[in-house]
Design a protein around this motif. Sequence first.
Motif, short mmCIF file in Angstrom:
data_model
loop_
_atom_site.label_atom_id
_atom_site.label_comp_id
_atom_site.label_asym_id
_atom_site.label_seq_id
_atom_site.Cartn_x
_atom_site.Cartn_y
_atom_site.Cartn_z
N LYS A 1 0.89 -1.19 -0.02
CA LYS A 1 -0.08 0.07 -0.05
C LYS A 1 0.78 1.26 -0.06
O LYS A 1 0.68 2.28 -0.56
CB LYS A 1 -0.96 0.13 1.25
N LYS A 2 2.04 1.13 0.67
CA LYS A 2 2.79 2.46 0.87
C LYS A 2 3.74 2.59 -0.64
O LYS A 2 3.63 3.67 -0.99
CB LYS A 2 3.80 2.11 2.03
N SER A 3 3.79 1.58 -1.16
CA SER A 3 4.47 1.39 -2.55
C SER A 3 3.59 2.18 -3.58
O SER A 3 3.87 2.88 -4.52
CB SER A 3 5.03 0.21 -2.92
N VAL A 4 2.27 1.66 -3.56
CA VAL A 4 1.13 2.21 -4.29
C VAL A 4 1.07 3.75 -4.20
O VAL A 4 1.05 4.71 -5.08
CB VAL A 4 -0.12 1.61 -4.13
N ARG A 5 0.97 4.37 -2.85
CA ARG A 5 0.99 5.68 -2.62
C ARG A 5 2.27 6.44 -3.03
O ARG A 5 2.02 7.54 -3.90
CB ARG A 5 0.89 5.71 -0.95
N ARG A 6 3.39 5.73 -3.00
CA ARG A 6 4.54 6.41 -3.54
C ARG A 6 4.59 6.77 -5.01
O ARG A 6 4.80 7.65 -5.59
CB ARG A 6 5.75 5.47 -2.79
N PHE B 1 -9.08 11.71 -12.76
CA PHE B 1 -7.61 11.31 -13.25
C PHE B 1 -6.86 10.78 -12.26
O PHE B 1 -6.54 9.70 -12.20
CB PHE B 1 -6.95 12.31 -14.35
N GLY B 2 -6.84 11.73 -11.36
CA GLY B 2 -6.05 11.27 -10.11
C GLY B 2 -6.43 10.24 -9.40
O GLY B 2 -5.76 8.94 -9.07
N ILE B 3 -7.78 10.07 -9.20
CA ILE B 3 -8.44 8.70 -8.59
C ILE B 3 -8.24 7.61 -9.41
O ILE B 3 -7.80 6.67 -8.91
CB ILE B 3 -9.87 9.21 -8.14
N SER B 4 -8.46 7.77 -10.56
CA SER B 4 -8.38 6.37 -11.38
C SER B 4 -6.89 5.96 -11.49
O SER B 4 -6.72 4.73 -11.58
CB SER B 4 -9.11 6.71 -12.76
N THR B 5 -6.01 7.02 -11.36
CA THR B 5 -4.69 6.50 -11.37
C THR B 5 -4.31 5.93 -10.26
O THR B 5 -3.65 4.72 -10.34
CB THR B 5 -3.66 7.79 -11.65
N TYR B 6 -4.75 6.21 -9.25
CA TYR B 6 -4.53 5.45 -7.84
C TYR B 6 -5.14 4.16 -7.79
O TYR B 6 -4.39 3.19 -7.48
CB TYR B 6 -4.95 6.47 -6.80
N LEU B 7 -6.52 4.08 -8.12
CA LEU B 7 -7.29 2.99 -8.08
C LEU B 7 -6.87 1.82 -8.93
O LEU B 7 -6.63 0.89 -8.54
CB LEU B 7 -8.68 3.14 -8.15
N ASN B 8 -6.38 2.26 -10.07
CA ASN B 8 -5.97 1.09 -11.20
C ASN B 8 -4.60 0.66 -10.47
O ASN B 8 -4.39 -0.69 -10.74
CB ASN B 8 -5.67 1.91 -12.58
N ASN B 9 -3.84 1.51 -10.02
CA ASN B 9 -2.33 0.92 -9.71
C ASN B 9 -2.83 0.12 -8.37
O ASN B 9 -2.06 -1.19 -8.41
CB ASN B 9 -1.49 1.93 -9.39
N ARG B 10 -3.59 0.44 -7.56
CA ARG B 10 -3.82 -0.22 -6.35
C ARG B 10 -4.31 -1.51 -6.86
O ARG B 10 -3.98 -2.56 -6.14
CB ARG B 10 -4.70 0.72 -5.05
N TYR B 11 -5.47 -1.45 -7.49
CA TYR B 11 -6.15 -2.91 -7.86
C TYR B 11 -5.22 -3.81 -8.45
O TYR B 11 -5.07 -4.95 -8.25
CB TYR B 11 -7.33 -2.54 -8.80
N HIS B 12 -4.26 -3.33 -9.43
CA HIS B 12 -3.23 -4.31 -10.12
C HIS B 12 -2.19 -4.77 -8.99
O HIS B 12 -2.03 -6.10 -8.81
CB HIS B 12 -2.64 -3.41 -10.96
N VAL B 13 -1.81 -3.78 -8.12
CA VAL B 13 -0.61 -4.37 -7.16
C VAL B 13 -1.27 -5.40 -6.24
O VAL B 13 -0.63 -6.41 -5.75
CB VAL B 13 0.05 -3.32 -6.62
N LEU B 14 -2.51 -4.82 -5.37
CA LEU B 14 -3.00 -5.72 -4.32
C LEU B 14 -3.69 -7.02 -5.03
O LEU B 14 -3.69 -7.99 -4.20
CB LEU B 14 -4.01 -4.82 -3.70
N GLY B 15 -4.03 -6.81 -6.13
CA GLY B 15 -4.85 -7.95 -6.74
C GLY B 15 -3.68 -9.25 -6.92
O GLY B 15 -4.04 -10.31 -6.69
N THR B 16 -2.55 -8.79 -7.37
CA THR B 16 -1.34 -9.61 -7.55
C THR B 16 -1.01 -10.24 -6.19
O THR B 16 -0.78 -11.48 -5.97
CB THR B 16 -0.10 -8.97 -8.23
#
Length: 166
Positions: A18-23, A70-85
């Motif tokens: 989660k910290k990596s996604v935020r960074r 745009f900002g929200i979708s960028t965050y959620l897309n990355n979070r979904y991908h990383v946490l899904g894996t």
Amino acid sequence: MEEIRHQITMTYTLPMLKKSVRRYWLKSLGWRYFLAMLFVGFCFISALIKKDTSWMMGAFAVIFTLGLLFGISTYLNNRYHVLGTFRALQNPEVTIKMYDDKFALSSELGEGEWPWSAIKEIWRYPDTWLVFLARASYATFPLNVIPQEAQEFILEKTQAAGCKIK
């Protein structure tokens, strides 16, 4: 067969990822995005307070809304991908094998080998590195399990291959 210079098993945790996604989100959008959103948001709110009904008020509303989305979708897309894996792993461990001319990553989901030149960029933080194989595709390397000698080896090999270190 080529000699393995370093072999490390990296264990991942939900807070670390989660910290990596935020960074990633903060650095990829950059300070200019946040400054622009602050400016447009200020203009939009000022127009609302003044009860402005001109086309400028509408323009500020659209720009502000699209910027937020745009900002929200960028965050959620990355979070979904990383946490899904991460959630797909029964055992949240990835093994990295380092050779002189390549490296290999393996987990229960699969494995792959790349030349050092495949690493385009490394974002260094005190506790982790974000290692980019493509523009928006990165791996998190937790430094608490990577010995200093192996960190230096990674930096040496990637810099020699033209990687940007930040």
